[in-house]
Scaffold this motif. Structure first.
Motif, PDB file in Angstrom:
ATOM      1  N   SER A 110       0.826  -1.206   0.000  1.00 28.82           N
ATOM      2  CA  SER A 110       0.000   0.000   0.000  1.00 28.82           C
ATOM      3  C   SER A 110       0.856   1.249   0.000  1.00 28.82           C
ATOM      4  CB  SER A 110      -0.916   0.023   1.240  1.00 28.82           C
ATOM      5  OG  SER A 110      -1.754  -1.113   1.285  1.00 28.82           O
ATOM      6  N   ILE A 111       0.385   2.251  -0.741  1.00 29.73           N
ATOM      7  CA  ILE A 111       0.966   3.583  -0.717  1.00 29.73           C
ATOM      8  C   ILE A 111      -0.159   4.553  -0.401  1.00 29.73           C
ATOM      9  CG2 ILE A 111       1.943   5.422  -2.166  1.00 29.73           C
ATOM     10  CD1 ILE A 111       3.550   3.322  -3.608  1.00 29.73           C
ATOM     11  N   PHE A 112       0.101   5.464   0.537  1.00 25.43           N
ATOM     12  CA  PHE A 112      -0.916   6.422   0.946  1.00 25.43           C
ATOM     13  C   PHE A 112      -0.577   7.795   0.400  1.00 25.43           C
ATOM     14  CE2 PHE A 112      -0.897   2.979   3.969  1.00 25.43           C
ATOM     15  CZ  PHE A 112      -2.241   2.744   4.196  1.00 25.43           C
ATOM     16  N   GLY A 113      -1.597   8.543   0.035  1.00 25.80           N
ATOM     17  CA  GLY A 113      -1.385   9.883  -0.484  1.00 25.80           C
ATOM     18  C   GLY A 113      -2.687  10.654  -0.509  1.00 25.80           C
ATOM     19  N   HIS A 114      -2.692  11.731  -1.248  1.00 24.09           N
ATOM     20  CA  HIS A 114      -3.875  12.589  -1.343  1.00 24.09           C
ATOM     21  C   HIS A 114      -4.268  12.720  -2.807  1.00 24.09           C
ATOM     22  CE1 HIS A 114      -6.642  15.951  -0.779  1.00 24.09           C
ATOM     23  NE2 HIS A 114      -6.594  15.693   0.509  1.00 24.09           N
ATOM     24  N   GLY A 115      -5.575  12.791  -3.021  1.00 21.38           N
ATOM     25  CA  GLY A 115      -6.065  12.889  -4.381  1.00 21.38           C
ATOM     26  C   GLY A 115      -5.520  14.071  -5.146  1.00 21.38           C
ATOM     27  N   GLU A 116      -5.121  15.121  -4.437  1.00 25.14           N
ATOM     28  CA  GLU A 116      -4.559  16.285  -5.110  1.00 25.14           C
ATOM     29  C   GLU A 116      -3.269  15.938  -5.858  1.00 25.14           C
ATOM     30  OE1 GLU A 116      -4.070  19.229  -2.130  1.00 25.14           O
ATOM     31  OE2 GLU A 116      -6.165  19.881  -2.177  1.00 25.14           O
ATOM     32  N   GLU A 117      -2.595  14.878  -5.439  1.00 25.15           N
ATOM     33  CA  GLU A 117      -1.384  14.451  -6.141  1.00 25.15           C
ATOM     34  C   GLU A 117      -1.700  13.903  -7.528  1.00 25.15           C
ATOM     35  OE1 GLU A 117       1.611  12.274  -3.710  1.00 25.15           O
ATOM     36  OE2 GLU A 117       0.015  12.265  -2.206  1.00 25.15           O
ATOM     37  N   GLY A 118      -2.945  13.423  -7.697  1.00 24.92           N
ATOM     38  CA  GLY A 118      -3.377  12.948  -8.997  1.00 24.92           C
ATOM     39  C   GLY A 118      -2.495  11.853  -9.552  1.00 24.92           C
ATOM     40  N   ASP A 119      -2.107  12.022 -10.829  1.00 23.61           N
ATOM     41  CA  ASP A 119      -1.325  10.993 -11.505  1.00 23.61           C
ATOM     42  C   ASP A 119       0.067  10.820 -10.918  1.00 23.61           C
ATOM     43  OD1 ASP A 119      -3.448  10.461 -13.163  1.00 23.61           O
ATOM     44  OD2 ASP A 119      -2.747  11.737 -14.789  1.00 23.61           O
ATOM     45  N   ALA A 120       0.549  11.844 -10.191  1.00 26.94           N
ATOM     46  CA  ALA A 120       1.860  11.704  -9.550  1.00 26.94           C
ATOM     47  C   ALA A 120       1.829  10.595  -8.498  1.00 26.94           C
ATOM     48  CB  ALA A 120       2.280  13.028  -8.912  1.00 26.94           C
ATOM     49  N   LEU A 121       0.691  10.448  -7.823  1.00 27.44           N
ATOM     50  CA  LEU A 121       0.544   9.378  -6.836  1.00 27.44           C
ATOM     51  C   LEU A 121       0.571   8.019  -7.526  1.00 27.44           C
ATOM     52  CD1 LEU A 121      -0.012   8.411  -3.954  1.00 27.44           C
ATOM     53  CD2 LEU A 121      -2.444   8.819  -4.368  1.00 27.44           C
ATOM     54  N   LEU A 122      -0.108   7.916  -8.668  1.00 30.55           N
ATOM     55  CA  LEU A 122      -0.107   6.663  -9.424  1.00 30.55           C
ATOM     56  C   LEU A 122       1.287   6.367  -9.981  1.00 30.55           C
ATOM     57  CD1 LEU A 122      -3.466   6.970 -11.414  1.00 30.55           C
ATOM     58  CD2 LEU A 122      -3.054   5.974  -9.146  1.00 30.55           C
ATOM     59  N   ALA A 123       1.991   7.417 -10.407  1.00 26.74           N
ATOM     60  CA  ALA A 123       3.348   7.221 -10.926  1.00 26.74           C
ATOM     61  C   ALA A 123       4.264   6.675  -9.837  1.00 26.74           C
ATOM     62  CB  ALA A 123       3.893   8.548 -11.470  1.00 26.74           C
ATOM     63  N   ARG A 124       4.074   7.170  -8.609  1.00 23.51           N
ATOM     64  CA  ARG A 124       4.881   6.672  -7.497  1.00 23.51           C
ATOM     65  C   ARG A 124       4.603   5.183  -7.257  1.00 23.51           C
ATOM     66  NH1 ARG A 124       4.054   7.993  -1.742  1.00 23.51           N
ATOM     67  NH2 ARG A 124       2.526   9.550  -2.427  1.00 23.51           N
ATOM     68  N   ALA A 125       3.327   4.802  -7.359  1.00 23.30           N
ATOM     69  CA  ALA A 125       2.966   3.399  -7.172  1.00 23.30           C
ATOM     70  C   ALA A 125       3.554   2.528  -8.275  1.00 23.30           C
ATOM     71  CB  ALA A 125       1.448   3.263  -7.140  1.00 23.30           C
ATOM     72  N   ARG A 126       3.495   3.016  -9.520  1.00 21.30           N
ATOM     73  CA  ARG A 126       4.013   2.227 -10.637  1.00 21.30           C
ATOM     74  C   ARG A 126       5.535   2.156 -10.626  1.00 21.30           C
ATOM     75  NH1 ARG A 126      -0.840   4.966 -13.816  1.00 21.30           N
ATOM     76  NH2 ARG A 126      -2.280   3.165 -13.822  1.00 21.30           N
ATOM     77  N   GLN A 127       6.155   3.176 -10.082  1.00 23.99           N
ATOM     78  CA  GLN A 127       7.605   3.122  -9.927  1.00 23.99           C
ATOM     79  C   GLN A 127       7.990   2.058  -8.905  1.00 23.99           C
ATOM     80  OE1 GLN A 127       9.415   6.766  -8.506  1.00 23.99           O
ATOM     81  NE2 GLN A 127      11.422   6.203  -9.315  1.00 23.99           N
ATOM     82  N   THR A 128       7.129   1.870  -7.909  1.00 22.24           N
ATOM     83  CA  THR A 128       7.389   0.892  -6.861  1.00 22.24           C
ATOM     84  C   THR A 128       7.104  -0.532  -7.312  1.00 22.24           C
ATOM     85  OG1 THR A 128       6.828   2.543  -5.160  1.00 22.24           O
ATOM     86  CG2 THR A 128       6.797   0.219  -4.491  1.00 22.24           C
ATOM     87  N   TRP A 129       5.971  -0.736  -8.008  1.00 20.58           N
ATOM     88  CA  TRP A 129       5.521  -2.098  -8.330  1.00 20.58           C
ATOM     89  C   TRP A 129       5.588  -2.436  -9.810  1.00 20.58           C
ATOM     90  CZ3 TRP A 129       1.008   0.222  -5.361  1.00 20.58           C
ATOM     91  CH2 TRP A 129       1.263   0.181  -3.982  1.00 20.58           C
ATOM     92  N   GLY A 130       5.982  -1.488 -10.647  1.00 25.04           N
ATOM     93  CA  GLY A 130       5.986  -1.729 -12.078  1.00 25.04           C
ATOM     94  C   GLY A 130       4.660  -1.298 -12.697  1.00 25.04           C
ATOM     95  N   ASP A 131       4.549  -1.443 -13.986  1.00 23.45           N
ATOM     96  CA  ASP A 131       3.338  -1.010 -14.699  1.00 23.45           C
ATOM     97  C   ASP A 131       2.266  -2.087 -14.569  1.00 23.45           C
ATOM     98  OD1 ASP A 131       1.611   0.478 -16.200  1.00 23.45           O
ATOM     99  OD2 ASP A 131       2.459  -0.146 -18.124  1.00 23.45           O
TER     100      ASP A 131
END
Length: 286
Positions: A110-131
Motif C-alpha cells: 500500500s501507498i498512501f497519499g492525497h487525491g490532489e497528487e493525482g497521476d503523480a501518486l499513481l506514478a509513485r505506485a508504478r515506480q514501486t511495483w511496475g506497470d
C-alpha cells in the motif's frame, strides 16, 4: 435487560433488513436492541440507553465528520459501547494498515497519499511495483465506495481530488481465490467465509453480485489474522479480518472492527459467543 442502541444506516428501512436472528441472539445474553439511525443519535438517546452497538452503522464513511463527532460524544458521556471508541476510530481509517505493517504484519502492499497528487501518486505506485493494474480507494470508505480498478497506464479517476487515498497493486487472486473473512468474538476465533466476486467484476460485496461460502482457513491464514487482531488498540467484542493471497503469501486486506457482516449464520454455536462477547464488553465499560 440492558437496553442498547443498535446503530443502523441513515437510510434505514426495517422492511428490508432482517434483525430477528440478531435480536434473539442478544436477548439470550440480556440485551434488548433498539435500531437508531447512526446520524440521528443525539444526547437524549445517549442518556436513556445502557449502551451502544455500532454493528450496522453502514454509510458512516459518507459523513466521517459526523461519525467521529458521535464517537467523541459517546466517549465524553462514557456510554458503554462495543467495540470501544478508540478501536472504532482506529478502524474507521484504513491508515491503520501502516500500523500493521510497522508491527511486522503482512498487508496488501500500500501507498498512501492525497487525491490532489493525482497521476503523480499513481506514478509513485508504478515506480514501486511496475506497470501493473492498481486499486485506488479512499482511506475512509465502505462497500467499495470510491474504489477503482485502474488498467496499466490509466489516469487517476475524477472525483478523488479532495480525499486521502490508498493505492495498492491489483491482486489477481481475488478473481479466483476470493477474499477470506475470519470472524472473532471476544478475541477468539469463531468461523470463516470466503467472498467471491461475480464473473466480470472484482468487487466481492453482495450489492455488486458477490457471493460467499463457509470455509476452514489454513493455519497460515489463521496465524496472520491472529497477529493482525493483536495489533488493535484495545480489546474487541467482535472483529472480522479480511485476507487475500499475494502469490503464496496471505496478506491483510482490511481489519473490520466497526460494522462488518459477521456471517453469523455460520457461527458454530448459533451466535452465543457473539452475544456473550457483546454483553461482557458492555458490562465491563458500564
Amino acid at each position: 435487560m440492558r437496553h442498547v442502541a443498535l446503530l443502523v444506516p441513515a437510510e434505514w428501512d426495517p422492511q428490508f433488513y432482517e434483525l430477528d436472528a440478531t435480536r434473539d441472539m442478544l436477548a439470550k445474553a440480556g440485551i434488548a436492541i433498539e435500531p437508531v439511525k447512526w446520524d440521528a443519535v443525539d444526547d437524549d438517546v445517549l442518556r436513556r440507553v445502557d449502551g451502544v452497538l455500532p454493528l450496522i452503522a453502514w454509510g458512516y464513511h459518507l459523513d466521517p465528520g459526523r461519525w467521529f463527532d458521535l464517537l467523541d460524544r459517546i466517549a465524553f458521556r462514557r456510554v458503554p459501547i462495543a467495540n470501544p471508541v478508540n478501536v472504532l476510530r482506529w478502524s474507521s481509517d484504513k491508515s491503520y494498515l501502516s500500523d500493521l505493517e510497522q508491527k511486522g504484519v503482512a498487508i496488501v502492499p500500500s501507498i498512501f497519499g492525497h487525491g490532489e497528487e493525482g497521476d503523480a501518486l499513481l506514478a509513485r505506485a508504478r515506480q514501486t511495483w511496475g506497470d501493473v493494474e492498481l486499486i485506488v480507494k479512499p482511506v475512509i470508505s465502505g462497500s467499495a465506495d470510491g474504489t477503482y480498478r485502474l488498467e496499466r497506464g490509466e489516469a487517476m479517476p475524477d472525483g478523488l481530488s479532495e480525499r486521502r487515498l490508498i493505492v495498492q497493486p491489483f491482486l489477481p487472486s481475488i478473481l479466483h481465490a476470493g477474499e477470506q473473512s475470519l470472524i472473532y468474538f471476544g478475541g477468539s476465533y469463531s468461523h470463516a467465509a470466503v467472498k467471491r466476486a461475480k464473473p466480470g467484476d472484482f468487487r466481492v460485496q453482495p450489492e455488486f453480485g458477490g457471493s460467499e461460502e463457509q470455509i476452514e482457513p489454513s493455519a497460515a491464514v489463521r496465524a496472520l489474522a491472529d497477529a493482525a487482531l493483536a495489533c488493535a488498540p484495545g480489546d474487541t467484542a467482535y472483529a472480522r479480518v479480511d485476507i487475500v493471497m499475494h502469490g503464496d503469501t496471505p496478506c491483510i486486506m482490511e481489519l473490520e472492527l466497526v460494522e462488518p457482516d459477521l456471517f453469523l449464520r455460520y457461527a458454530p454455536d448459533g451466535g452465543s459467543a457473539f452475544a456473550s462477547a457483546i454483553a461482557a464488553m458492555l458490562s465491563a465499560s458500564a
